[in-house]
Design an enzyme around this catalytic site. Structure first.
Site, short mmCIF file in Angstrom:
data_model
loop_
_atom_site.label_atom_id
_atom_site.label_comp_id
_atom_site.label_asym_id
_atom_site.label_seq_id
_atom_site.Cartn_x
_atom_site.Cartn_y
_atom_site.Cartn_z
N LYS A 196 0.70 -1.18 -0.02
CA LYS A 196 0.01 -0.06 0.13
C LYS A 196 0.90 1.32 -0.02
CE LYS A 196 -4.28 -1.61 1.56
NZ LYS A 196 -5.26 -1.91 2.69
N ARG A 225 -3.57 -9.62 5.25
CA ARG A 225 -4.04 -9.68 3.65
C ARG A 225 -3.17 -9.32 2.87
NH1 ARG A 225 -6.30 -6.28 0.10
NH2 ARG A 225 -8.00 -7.15 -1.26
C1 8Y4 Z 1 -1.00 -1.21 -3.63
C2 8Y4 Z 1 -1.63 -2.24 -3.03
C3 8Y4 Z 1 -2.04 -0.28 -3.29
C4 8Y4 Z 1 -2.74 -2.33 -2.55
C5 8Y4 Z 1 -3.17 -0.32 -2.96
C6 8Y4 Z 1 -3.61 -1.45 -2.37
C7 8Y4 Z 1 -8.05 -4.28 2.43
C8 8Y4 Z 1 -9.34 -4.80 2.02
C9 8Y4 Z 1 -8.51 -3.95 0.13
C10 8Y4 Z 1 -7.97 -4.24 3.81
C11 8Y4 Z 1 -9.72 -5.80 4.08
C12 8Y4 Z 1 -5.58 -2.57 -1.52
C13 8Y4 Z 1 -10.23 -5.23 -0.29
C14 8Y4 Z 1 -7.02 -2.16 -1.11
N1 8Y4 Z 1 -7.65 -3.59 1.29
N2 8Y4 Z 1 -10.00 -5.85 3.04
N3 8Y4 Z 1 -9.27 -4.70 0.75
N4 8Y4 Z 1 -8.48 -5.00 4.67
N5 8Y4 Z 1 -10.29 -6.56 5.10
N6 8Y4 Z 1 -5.02 -1.47 -1.81
O1 8Y4 Z 1 -7.13 -3.55 4.30
O2 8Y4 Z 1 -5.20 -3.40 -1.27
S1 8Y4 Z 1 -8.12 -3.22 -1.38
#
Ligand code: 8Y4
Length: 300
Positions: A235, A269
């Site tokens: 992230k 996750r």
């Molecule tokens: C790079 C990688 C930039 C990933 C942004 C992201 C969560 C989630 C997401 C979380 C739960 C994401 C569906 C966002 N994040 N579900 N989901 N907890 N429970 N962004 O932190 O991965 S999606």
């Protein structure tokens, strides 16, 4: 007067997921991310072809994933909502095929009750609702009726608006109050508390400082009495700290994972299952060891 270093009591907690009960707290559980969207911006890959999605899922199982999180709606900041029919078309065939080939726990990343109900019919065990059942209150009925695991995540606003001007007096207590309130709503609607896992929602309506405070504040969030899931893999907070683009955030993500587990997080996750499993094993091993007589503050 003993100088014995107290063994930290692991935060043991049972998680009800349909007919199975997961004993959490012995080691961190790893949830592998399976994006079935055309804009999986963090993976480099997209898994819109169901066969490719299932192949990637089975690879993550072989790498040690305990849970796979199947999502058909991008939660990317600013993203538009996806039509119900589109989301169903993306996730249900993948879940059905995966269930036929593996007994891995399957979670469905959705805010729509209809998607969750069909996913559970197709073999999913867990609902991962980043809106904590606020976007579709019928989600509460699905959770109650199916006894599926239910992840309640904190988000300020919606994916479209959440990064506009995040502001908190105390992000830890405010996130905790929100999660407590959502747990109360679940209980009032007949959801079994043992179904619930909580998540502070790293990156969802938070500044970099808020995200770091929430990670450091995991022990405070554990006082809510339910297991904690943390999603931080790749992230932007990792990019903010390391200065790296999304393709170069593995080391930073592993350090964050280790720090979260050390502070008591139960589930992570992640995109990088194999590497995070190794990190989790190392942290669990160190956490499990007694060090009696090694309290240096008490030495003569
Ligand atoms: C790079 C990688 C930039 C990933 C942004 C992201 C969560 C989630 C997401 C979380 C739960 C994401 C569906 C966002 N994040 N579900 N989901 N907890 N429970 N962004 O932190 O991965 S999606």
């Amino acid at each position: 007067m003993s100088t014995t270093t107290k063994k930290r009591k692991p935060d043991l907690c049972e998680w009800l997921c349909r007919e199975r009960v997961i004993p959490l707290g012995h080691r961190a559980w790893i949830m592998g991310i399976l994006n079935v969207t055309p804009d999986s911006f963090s993976d480099g890959g997209t898994w819109l072809d169901p066969d490719q999605a299932v192949a990637h899922a089975l690879e993550m199982v072989a790498e040690g994933a305990d849970i796979l999180d199947v999502g058909g709606e991008s939660s990317r900041p600013g993203a538009d909502p996806v039509e119900l029919a589109t989301e169903i078309e993306r996730v249900i065939p993948v879940i059905r095929t995966l269930r036929a080939q593996s007994d891995v726990f399957i979670s469905v990343d959705t805010c729509k009750a209809e998607v969750a109900r069909r996913a559970i019919d197709a073999g999913a065990d867990i609902i991962n609702d980043i809106s904590a059942c606020t976007m579709d209150p019928a989600m509460l009925d699905v959770a109650r009726d199916t006894k599926a695991g239910l992840v309640l995540m904190h988000m300020a606003g919606t994916p479209r608006t959440m990064q506009q001007a995040p502001s908190y007096d105390n992000v830890i207590t405010e996130v905790a109050s929100y999660l407590q309130a959502r747990m109360d709503v679940c209980r009032e609607n007949g959801v079994d508390e043992r179904q619930i896992v909580l998540d502070p929602g790293i990156g969802f309506g938070k500044t970099p400082e808020h995200n770091v405070q929430l990670l450091a504040g995991i022990p405070g969030l554990l006082r809510l009495g339910r297991p904690l899931l943390i999603g931080i893999s790749r992230k932007s907070i990792i990019g903010r700290i390391t200065g790296r683009p999304v393709s170069e955030r593995l080391a930073g993500s592993l350090a964050a994972a280790a720090a979260a587990i050390e502070r008591g997080a139960h589930i992570l996750r992640v995109h990088d299952v194999k590497e995070t499993c190794d990190a989790a094993k190392v942290v669990a091993t160190i956490r499990s060891v007694h060090t009696p007589g090694c309290d240096l503050t008490a030495r003569k």
